[in-house]
Each structure stands twice: as structure tokens, then as C-alpha cells.
Design a protein around this motif. Structure first.
Motif, PDB file in Angstrom:
ATOM      1  N   TRP B  95      -1.381  -3.560  12.449  1.00 51.92           N
ATOM      2  CA  TRP B  95      -1.964  -3.067  11.212  1.00 51.92           C
ATOM      3  C   TRP B  95      -3.332  -3.666  10.902  1.00 51.92           C
ATOM      4  O   TRP B  95      -3.885  -3.433   9.826  1.00 51.92           O
ATOM      5  CB  TRP B  95      -0.992  -3.270  10.044  1.00 51.92           C
ATOM      6  N   GLY B 116      -4.021  -1.904   7.438  1.00 52.40           N
ATOM      7  CA  GLY B 116      -2.929  -1.233   6.746  1.00 52.40           C
ATOM      8  C   GLY B 116      -2.100  -0.372   7.680  1.00 52.40           C
ATOM      9  O   GLY B 116      -2.509  -0.113   8.809  1.00 52.40           O
ATOM     10  N   PRO B 117      -0.955   0.101   7.222  1.00 52.26           N
ATOM     11  CA  PRO B 117      -0.302  -0.331   5.970  1.00 52.26           C
ATOM     12  C   PRO B 117       0.099  -1.810   6.034  1.00 52.26           C
ATOM     13  O   PRO B 117       0.658  -2.260   7.028  1.00 52.26           O
ATOM     14  CB  PRO B 117       0.959   0.551   5.895  1.00 52.26           C
ATOM     15  N   ILE B 118      -0.220  -2.522   4.962  1.00 56.23           N
ATOM     16  CA  ILE B 118       0.150  -3.936   4.887  1.00 56.23           C
ATOM     17  C   ILE B 118       1.676  -4.016   4.825  1.00 56.23           C
ATOM     18  O   ILE B 118       2.305  -3.306   4.035  1.00 56.23           O
ATOM     19  CB  ILE B 118      -0.500  -4.586   3.645  1.00 56.23           C
ATOM     20  N   HIS B 215      -8.668  -5.671   1.524  1.00 56.67           N
ATOM     21  CA  HIS B 215      -7.499  -4.849   1.229  1.00 56.67           C
ATOM     22  C   HIS B 215      -6.452  -5.760   0.605  1.00 56.67           C
ATOM     23  O   HIS B 215      -6.472  -6.968   0.838  1.00 56.67           O
ATOM     24  CB  HIS B 215      -6.958  -4.225   2.521  1.00 56.67           C
ATOM     25  N   ARG B 217      -2.144  -5.634  -1.130  1.00 59.15           N
ATOM     26  CA  ARG B 217      -0.960  -4.878  -1.527  1.00 59.15           C
ATOM     27  C   ARG B 217      -0.088  -5.821  -2.331  1.00 59.15           C
ATOM     28  O   ARG B 217       0.382  -6.838  -1.806  1.00 59.15           O
ATOM     29  CB  ARG B 217      -0.218  -4.359  -0.292  1.00 59.15           C
ATOM     30  N   TYR B 233      -0.281   4.070  -2.128  1.00 51.91           N
ATOM     31  CA  TYR B 233       0.149   4.720  -0.895  1.00 51.91           C
ATOM     32  C   TYR B 233      -0.583   6.040  -0.719  1.00 51.91           C
ATOM     33  O   TYR B 233      -1.135   6.595  -1.657  1.00 51.91           O
ATOM     34  CB  TYR B 233       1.667   4.931  -0.864  1.00 51.91           C
ATOM     35  N   GLY B 239       2.220   2.197   2.716  1.00 52.52           N
ATOM     36  CA  GLY B 239       1.060   1.545   2.118  1.00 52.52           C
ATOM     37  C   GLY B 239      -0.236   2.141   2.642  1.00 52.52           C
ATOM     38  O   GLY B 239      -0.295   2.699   3.730  1.00 52.52           O
ATOM     39  N   ILE B 241      -3.868   2.763   4.222  1.00 50.32           N
ATOM     40  CA  ILE B 241      -4.722   2.245   5.292  1.00 50.32           C
ATOM     41  C   ILE B 241      -6.149   2.297   4.771  1.00 50.32           C
ATOM     42  O   ILE B 241      -6.612   3.339   4.307  1.00 50.32           O
ATOM     43  CB  ILE B 241      -4.606   3.095   6.573  1.00 50.32           C
TER      44      ILE B 241
END
Lengths: 184, 286
Positions: B95, B116-118, B215, B217, B233, B239, B241
Motif C-alpha cells: 500500500w 493507500g488503502p491504509i 495521507h 486514516r 473511502y 480506504g 488511495i
């Protein structure tokens, strides 16, 4: 001028401090995205209307397209067309010498400028293809451009070798297919 | 197995045997400096058993002052050389990845990061706030500079405030400032400047170092009115990107302003592309 009101309103809305900083609920952020997308729709119509007038109505369809998912290496225009033209506009008040990158779906490309002169382009594999969407381009075409201040240039791409399979299932972005609950 | 040197006509980069950037040299000016780039992350407050101020949409509150490395050991490195651009692909994890680009004729280095997604843990997820960090040996003496909404540069001093009595209760976030277009550190001779393509939080927690948050989350509401965790999202319900660019260059301090002032406009005013089919009336198009 009035045809750009939806676009203007969307851009004005996105200056809100909670839009800029992301301190809004998810549904609100989706709404911002939808409104901006609708603004782009109008922008494309205005662009094509102008083109139609400039060409004495020889182009009377929406043929000039933006590729809104270029940041995801997706471009419907370049995936559909083996040969296409790209108008590159420079919004800067200084002349620009730059390299543009286009999502590309074929094995080879011959690129010329508006005089017909061959340009030294470069075809590279799109990195991280396992991480991005199924309809992302397998390649990226890099092209050098010289653009006058607040001006434009046109390049022509002739492609060969079909790479992208149109039969592959496509993921659709939800913000494109979202329908509002009502038309308010 | 060994360090790798990659050069364009203007810039030379040195990578160590683990795939990390190690040094940079401007071949036109001869200016060079050690330079390490890495991705790290802060864990944010909020997960059980914490009950105080959570890190969230409005609040950045890491649990520790030192960010955690993402992946020890080596990273995957792949180089593609062409007539216009050299692409150096780095894959840190499933990721986090990055393409470092050297353009022909350009004296800056482009870092195009993708994060991402984290990841989110199943139970009691931990907020993660991802940074990219550039480290040099520039003797910046506790000072760094960030832009004021793209206009003048503001001098920042670590662990200090001109307008209130600084208290060292939040040693990381209290030193974070908005970076709308650029951030730099300098000493009497050398300057490291990083331009961003979007507004990011940035700081310099150690001399010669620049870090930018790219970034995050968060899984807990911070209590400031959003009433949702910052768990954005996309259409895939996972999550988000995020992908963006940094332009980095090293220069002497006297020339730096003339470079970043024009470069920031280049970053902001990217060429806009529209696509046409080539039809038999292409003469009309021309």
C-alpha cells in the motif's frame, strides 16, 4: 457565460473551508465530488460549442473530451481511439516547456506536432498496475511539449497494436453512477 | 547488493543497497548533499483504552514523538530509462509505492507517491498518519520555512512560538505548519526545497530534515463536530488511495528563491489536456 454557472457554483462551493480541509462528513464529500463532476460536464459542453463555432459547425457533436481519471491512469478517449489528437493548454502566464503524460493502451505510438514534425516520445509501463483499477492503462505515453504563455499546442498520436481488451469488466466510479434521491 | 547511481543530464541520484535514496547531486551546478527519503507513520490517539482527545479530522495527535518506520530492510527498486524521463519505481509495501522521476533538462526530482488503502485492524483499529521524510546534513539550526498560502515564506522555529508561551506538550503537532506550496531548510550555503502539489502539513523536527504528511486514516471521531472518524473511502468501500507529487531540488541559498518562485507556478498551472478523435477532416482540425 451562463452555461458555466453550474461549474462556477461547484468551484465556489469547494472553496468552503471544510471542503478544502476534508473536515466534512463522507456523504458531503461525495456530494462535492458529484457537483464538481456536473460542472465539468457543462465545461465540456461549452468547450465543444466553441469548437463547433470556430470550425464553422463542421464539428457538431461532443467530441472534445477531458480525461477526468488521468490521476488513476484511466482515459476512455485513448482507450477507444487508436489515433487521436491532444490539445494541450497552458494556463500559466509563462511559456512552458514540459513533458505531458497520457494513459495509453497500445503497444506503439508515433507522435507528431501540429506541423507534422515527429516528436521524441517515450512509452513506459504504468507502475503499480496491481494496485489500481482494472481499466487503468498498461502504459503511459510521455511527450515533450512547448506551449506559449496562456496558449496551446496540438499533438497527434498514431497508435498501433491493440493491448487493452474491451471485454474486460470495468469498475465504475460510484460518483459517476450515483443518482440523486431527488432533483432538488 | 550494492549502491546504485542513476543520472539524467542534470541530476545524479545515489541509492543504497537497500533501495533507499542516499544522495543527490546537481550535475549543472556541482552542488551535492547526502539525501535520504523514507516513508514513516505516526499512530494517532483514539484506540482503546485511550479516552482523551483523539486524533481525527481536525486534530493531529500522535501517540509518540518518533514516527514508526513502515518496513525495515530492503525495498523493491526498478529503473526504467528513456529519452525523456527516467522512472525509478520503489515499492515499500502493498500500500505504499513511489515513482521517482528525472526529466531531461530539469534540475528538480519528482517524487510521485501513492499511499493507500491504509490498513485497518479488525479489532480496535489504530489510526495511522503517513509521512514522507527527506533528511540531509544541512545545518538548519532549528529553523525552517513554509509558504504563507503561496505568497511570502514564513520563518518557523522549532519548539517556539512568537505569539504565546510555548509548552512542549505536543512536540510533533505543535511544530506542524501548513505547507500550501513549498517548504525548505537551509544553512549558510545549501538549501533543500520541496514543492507540493496540494496543501500538506509539514515540519522539520531535526536539523536538515523535512517531513510532510501525505495521507492519514483515523478511526475515531475527534469531537470537533464532524461526528465521523476521518475514514474516507472511494467507490470500492475500502480506504482511500491518495497519490501526489513532490518536486525537490538542492541549490545554494542565494539562487533558491528564483528557482522555487517559478517552479511553484509550474506545479500549480499544469497543462490541461483535451482529446479529439482524428477523423478525415483532420485538415479542418489543424
Amino acid at each position: 457565460r451562463n452555461n458555466l454557472n453550474v461549474f462556477r457554483s461547484a468551484l465556489a462551493l469547494l472553496q468552503h473551508h471544510d471542503a478544502v480541509t476534508g473536515t466534512a462528513k463522507q456523504l458531503v464529500t461525495f456530494d462535492y465530488t458529484k457537483r464538481l463532476s456536473m460542472g465539468w460536464d457543462d465545461g465540456e459542453i461549452v468547450l465543444n460549442n466553441a469548437l463547433s463555432k470556430l470550425s464553422d459547425n463542421k464539428f457538431n457533436a461532443t467530441i472534445c473530451k477531458l480525461c477526468r481519471l488521468m490521476n488513476e491512469s484511466i482515459c476512455e478517449s485513448t482507450s477507444r481511439m487508436s489515433s487521436f489528437a491532444v490539445i494541450v493548454f497552458n494556463p500559466d502566464s509563462h511559456p512552458k516547456s514540459s513533458v505531458i503524460r497520457i494513459p495509453y493502451y497500445r503497444l506503439a505510438a508515433e507522435v507528431t506536432d501540429f506541423t507534422g514534425k515527429l516528436l521524441d516520445s517515450q512509452l513506459s509501463k504504468t507502475p503499480f498496475t496491481s494496485l489500481i483499477k482494472i481499466d487503468a492503462s498498461p502504459y503511459q505515453l510521455s511527450v515533450p511539449v512547448q506551449i506559449p504563455a496562456l496558449g496551446y499546442t496540438t499533438i497527434y498520436v498514431n497508435g498501433s497494436g491493440e493491448v487493452y481488451s474491451k471485454n474486460r469488466g470495468k469498475q465504475r466510479n460510484s460518483w459517476k453512477t450515483l443518482k440523486p434521491e431527488n432533483n432538488e | 547488493m550494492k549502491s546504485t547511481k542513476i543520472s539524467s543530464d542534470c541530476i545524479e541520484l545515489l541509492f543504497d543497497r537497500h533501495g533507499y535514496l542516499k544522495a543527490i547531486k546537481n550535475l549543472k551546478t556541482g552542488i551535492q548533499t547526502p539525501l535520504r527519503q523514507e516513508f514513516l507513520y505516526y499512530e494517532g490517539t483514539g484506540s482503546w483504552p485511550f479516552t482523551g482527545q483523539a486524533s481525527g479530522a481536525y486534530i493531529f495527535r500522535p501517540t509518540e514523538a518518533n514516527p514508526k518506520p513502515l518496513k525495515p530492510g530492503s525495498i523493491f527498486l526498478q529503473v526504467e530509462k528513456g529519452p525523456l524521463v527516467i522512472n525509478i519505481l520503489q515499492v515499500y509495501s502493498p500500500w505504499i509505492s513511489q515513482v521517482i522521476r528525472l526529466y531531461k533538462g530539469k534540475e528538480y526530482v519528482e517524487f510521485e507517491w501513492m499511499v493507500g488503502p491504509i490498513p485497518k485492524e479488525q479489532n480496535n483499529p489504530i489510526t495511522k498518519e503517513i509521512i514522507t521524510r527527506y533528511s540531509t546534513n544541512i545545518a538548519s539550526n532549528g529553523t525552517f520555512y513554509t509558504d504563507s498560502n503561496g505568497r511570502q515564506m514564513m520563518k518557523r522555529r522549532r519548539d517556539y512560538s512568537a505569539s504565546y508561551i510555548y509548552m512542549d506538550t505536543e512536540p510533533v503537532s505543535a511544530n506542524y505548519y501548513p505547507v500550501n506550496s513549498r517548504i525548505f531548510v537551509k544553512d549558510s550555503e545549501l538549501q533543500l526545497t520541496v514543492l507540493t502539489d496540494r496543501s500538506e502539513g509539514g515540519t522539520s523536527l531535526n536539523d536538515g530534515q523535512i517531513e510532510l504528511m501525505i495521507h492519514r486514516r483515523a478511526f475515531y471521531d475527534d469531537g470537533y463536530g464532524v461526528e465521523e472518524p476521518l475514514d474516507e473511502y472511494g467507490d470500492n468501500k475500502q480506504g482511500l488511495i491518495a497519490s501526489g507529487k513532490h518536486w525537490l531540488f538542492v541549490s545554494n541559498t542565494k539562487q533558491a528563491a528564483s528557482i522555487h518562485r517559478s517552479l511553484a507556478f509550474e506545479m500549480l498551472y499544469q497543462p490541461i489536456l483535451t482529446f479529439f478523435p482524428i477523423i478525415k477532416q483532420d485538415e479542418i482540425l489543424k
